[in-house]
Design an enzyme around this catalytic site. Sequence first.
Site, PDB file in Angstrom:
ATOM      1  CB  THR A 164      16.370  -3.499  30.181  1.00 16.57           C
ATOM      2  OG1 THR A 164      16.130  -2.377  31.037  1.00 16.57           O
ATOM      3  CG2 THR A 164      17.494  -3.180  29.223  1.00 16.57           C
ATOM      4  CB  CYS A 165      13.409  -7.341  32.285  1.00 20.70           C
ATOM      5  SG  CYS A 165      12.513  -8.180  31.024  1.00 20.70           S
ATOM      6  CG  ASP A 166      16.652  -2.342  35.720  1.00 18.90           C
ATOM      7  OD1 ASP A 166      17.586  -2.994  36.212  1.00 18.90           O
ATOM      8  OD2 ASP A 166      16.235  -1.273  36.204  1.00 18.90           O
TER       9      ASP A 166
END
Length: 408
Positions: A349-351
Amino acid sequence: MTDLSATTGVTDRLSGTAQQEPGRDNGNPDPIRRFLDQYNPETPCLVMDLAHVRKRYRQLRTALPDARICYAVKANPTPELVGELVSEGASFDVASPGEIELCLAKGAAPESLSYGNTIKKRRDVARAFQQGVRLFATDSEADLTNIAEVAPGSQVFCRVLVDNTGSKTPFGRKFGCTPAQAARLLVRARDLGLDPCGVSFHIGSQQLDPAAYQHGIAAAARVFADCAEQGVRPRMVNLGGGLPAEYTDTAPPLADYVTAVERALERAFGPQRPELLVEPGRFLVGDAGVLRSEVVLVTDSCDGQRRWVYLDIGRYNGLAETEGEAITYRLRTSRDGDPAGPIVLAGPTCDGDDVLYQRTHYELPRTLRGGDHVDLLSAGAYTASYSSVGFNGFTPLPTYCVDGDQRP
Ligand SMILES: Cc1ncc(COP(=O)(O)O)c(C=O)c1O
């Protein structure tokens, strides 16, 4: 890719099981691997071997023959798995209306359910009572009053807070009270017309020190003694969970935990051995599952130190227990045997928090590249049930069940 149906989540939302393990022969002891090889399912996915769950249940049954075994459904609520444990005669530790409904739908008798969550809405207690549940955990006056009012006459056990040292995922201070408070609550339970049946504790999940049981059992004995002075006689000790699965750190064998429990019971209760209840989650299902993932990318780090390996499984679609690098899964890749080097392992994810291991030393083959598989072993507990419904658009982790004992 074969069209497979998987089950996810607490309720029977999707149809059936990807089922069985066709063509198993006696020479192959790994039905999960055979399933993965044969069906090549879309990744990421979790594959559970029901035969392994049965084996673990029977092992525990033999090791603690007089204990009632309540499977902690939260560890893995796959309906087929719950159904399998119903067939084995298990009882269930449930935490919510959803888990109660799941167990009842899979054929569990209401009297085999223990509502083990001390944090519950009054209306959820009422509903459980209407559904036939008669055993409740508590650790506060507010919850106890609710139980007395909407589940009259029920059995209640009080949870005490115990030292979780040695646990990889300790509980902190959220649950449980002191032995003195527990005794007061159980006496109050009697006065409210309830059946103050016992004491529970949890030594912390993935507990690597069998001696941890001593604290809980000694605390339970103190509660029993305090209660007796006021004419209340609890009879049951709920040992909770804590039994381990096999991650990178080697866990003691079950026999060591049983010995520790028996010694502590002898010391604390002598010949007045209480009834026992145990709530295993991780121990029953952890080693029964393999989580298959795919490498999305392998990149060089900016400091040129370690490669970063990004998988299609991460903190938010099943690997919540990598938070703080608490649980360190054993890894298997399709390129094992090739020269290996240190890596950082991260999710898709973009986390920024979606990094699985950067402090823990992991090495993976230098030849590993996008599209290769990485299997996380012993990933059957607290993975699918922790997976988000769609963070960054990634779907919940599907679960397939195979049965290593099933003949074609
Ligand atoms: C009340 C209760 N019992 C049992 C368990 C299962 O613990 P474990 O998976 O360590 O066996 C849990 C886990 O959170 C729990 O909250």
